[in-house]
Motif scaffolding. Structure first.
Motif, PDB file in Angstrom:
ATOM      1  N   TRP A  22       0.784  -1.166   0.005  1.00  0.00           N
ATOM      2  CA  TRP A  22       0.059  -0.202   0.214  1.00  0.00           C
ATOM      3  C   TRP A  22       0.761   1.164   0.049  1.00  0.00           C
ATOM      4  O   TRP A  22       0.668   2.418  -0.713  1.00  0.00           O
ATOM      5  CB  TRP A  22      -0.903   0.050   1.335  1.00  0.00           C
ATOM      6  N   ALA A  23       2.085   1.406   0.739  1.00  0.00           N
ATOM      7  CA  ALA A  23       3.017   2.497   0.923  1.00  0.00           C
ATOM      8  C   ALA A  23       3.534   2.443  -0.513  1.00  0.00           C
ATOM      9  O   ALA A  23       3.554   3.745  -0.644  1.00  0.00           O
ATOM     10  CB  ALA A  23       3.728   2.085   2.047  1.00  0.00           C
ATOM     11  N   GLU A  24       3.874   1.575  -1.047  1.00  0.00           N
ATOM     12  CA  GLU A  24       4.468   1.663  -2.456  1.00  0.00           C
ATOM     13  C   GLU A  24       3.636   2.405  -3.510  1.00  0.00           C
ATOM     14  O   GLU A  24       3.906   3.088  -4.287  1.00  0.00           O
ATOM     15  CB  GLU A  24       4.833   0.177  -2.996  1.00  0.00           C
ATOM     16  N   ARG A  25       2.167   2.231  -3.328  1.00  0.00           N
ATOM     17  CA  ARG A  25       1.330   2.619  -4.152  1.00  0.00           C
ATOM     18  C   ARG A  25       0.797   4.049  -3.793  1.00  0.00           C
ATOM     19  O   ARG A  25      -0.271   4.789  -4.317  1.00  0.00           O
ATOM     20  CB  ARG A  25       0.165   1.755  -4.316  1.00  0.00           C
ATOM     21  N   GLY A  26       1.445   4.636  -2.827  1.00  0.00           N
ATOM     22  CA  GLY A  26       1.133   6.077  -2.198  1.00  0.00           C
ATOM     23  C   GLY A  26       0.156   5.942  -1.110  1.00  0.00           C
ATOM     24  O   GLY A  26      -0.479   6.992  -1.068  1.00  0.00           O
ATOM     25  N   GLY A  27       0.322   5.027  -0.314  1.00  0.00           N
ATOM     26  CA  GLY A  27      -0.825   5.040   0.909  1.00  0.00           C
ATOM     27  C   GLY A  27      -0.539   6.113   1.882  1.00  0.00           C
ATOM     28  O   GLY A  27       0.464   6.943   1.716  1.00  0.00           O
ATOM     29  N   PRO A  28      -1.478   6.023   2.993  1.00  0.00           N
ATOM     30  CA  PRO A  28      -1.378   7.239   3.954  1.00  0.00           C
ATOM     31  C   PRO A  28       0.196   7.190   4.750  1.00  0.00           C
ATOM     32  O   PRO A  28       0.758   6.160   4.572  1.00  0.00           O
ATOM     33  CB  PRO A  28      -2.632   6.821   4.934  1.00  0.00           C
ATOM     34  N   ARG A  29       0.326   8.033   5.435  1.00  0.00           N
ATOM     35  CA  ARG A  29       1.597   8.332   6.045  1.00  0.00           C
ATOM     36  C   ARG A  29       1.811   7.163   7.124  1.00  0.00           C
ATOM     37  O   ARG A  29       3.033   6.687   7.239  1.00  0.00           O
ATOM     38  CB  ARG A  29       1.554   9.656   7.200  1.00  0.00           C
ATOM     39  N   TRP A  30       0.842   6.608   8.015  1.00  0.00           N
ATOM     40  CA  TRP A  30       0.861   5.591   8.702  1.00  0.00           C
ATOM     41  C   TRP A  30       1.101   4.310   8.126  1.00  0.00           C
ATOM     42  O   TRP A  30       2.015   3.384   8.537  1.00  0.00           O
ATOM     43  CB  TRP A  30      -0.355   5.362   9.844  1.00  0.00           C
ATOM     44  N   ALA A  31       0.702   3.922   6.972  1.00  0.00           N
ATOM     45  CA  ALA A  31       1.103   2.895   6.184  1.00  0.00           C
ATOM     46  C   ALA A  31       2.693   2.786   5.852  1.00  0.00           C
ATOM     47  O   ALA A  31       3.126   1.671   5.772  1.00  0.00           O
ATOM     48  CB  ALA A  31       0.217   2.644   5.054  1.00  0.00           C
ATOM     49  N   ARG A  32       3.081   3.961   5.538  1.00  0.00           N
ATOM     50  CA  ARG A  32       4.518   4.240   5.015  1.00  0.00           C
ATOM     51  C   ARG A  32       5.481   3.742   6.321  1.00  0.00           C
ATOM     52  O   ARG A  32       6.477   3.409   6.092  1.00  0.00           O
ATOM     53  CB  ARG A  32       4.910   5.521   4.636  1.00  0.00           C
TER      54      ARG A  32
END
Length: 65
Positions: A22-32
């Motif tokens: 999800w983070a790789e696809r530009g998810g929210p900050r908490w996911a990163r």
């Protein structure tokens, strides 16, 4: 009891992997943040496995074979 611990660990691993995608696809900050923690934990486990194998290799060198 051990089954519950293993299921909890499996849920954490699956959630961490989902956050990495999800983070790789530009998810929210908490996911990163979770993704970075997951990748960091993976690197630590990989490094500890390498160190463990090196220790085993050293101990087998001294037996004369």
């Amino acid at each position: 009891m051990i089954v519950l611990v293993l299921l909890g660990l499996l849920a954490l691993v699956a959630g961490g992997c989902a956050c990495v995608v999800w983070a790789e696809r530009g998810g929210p900050r908490w996911a990163r943040v979770v993704a970075a923690a997951t990748l960091g934990a993976g690197e630590l486990l990989r490094a500890s496995g390498k160190n463990r194998r090196r220790g085993l290799d050293r101990s087998s060198d001294g037996d004369g074979e």
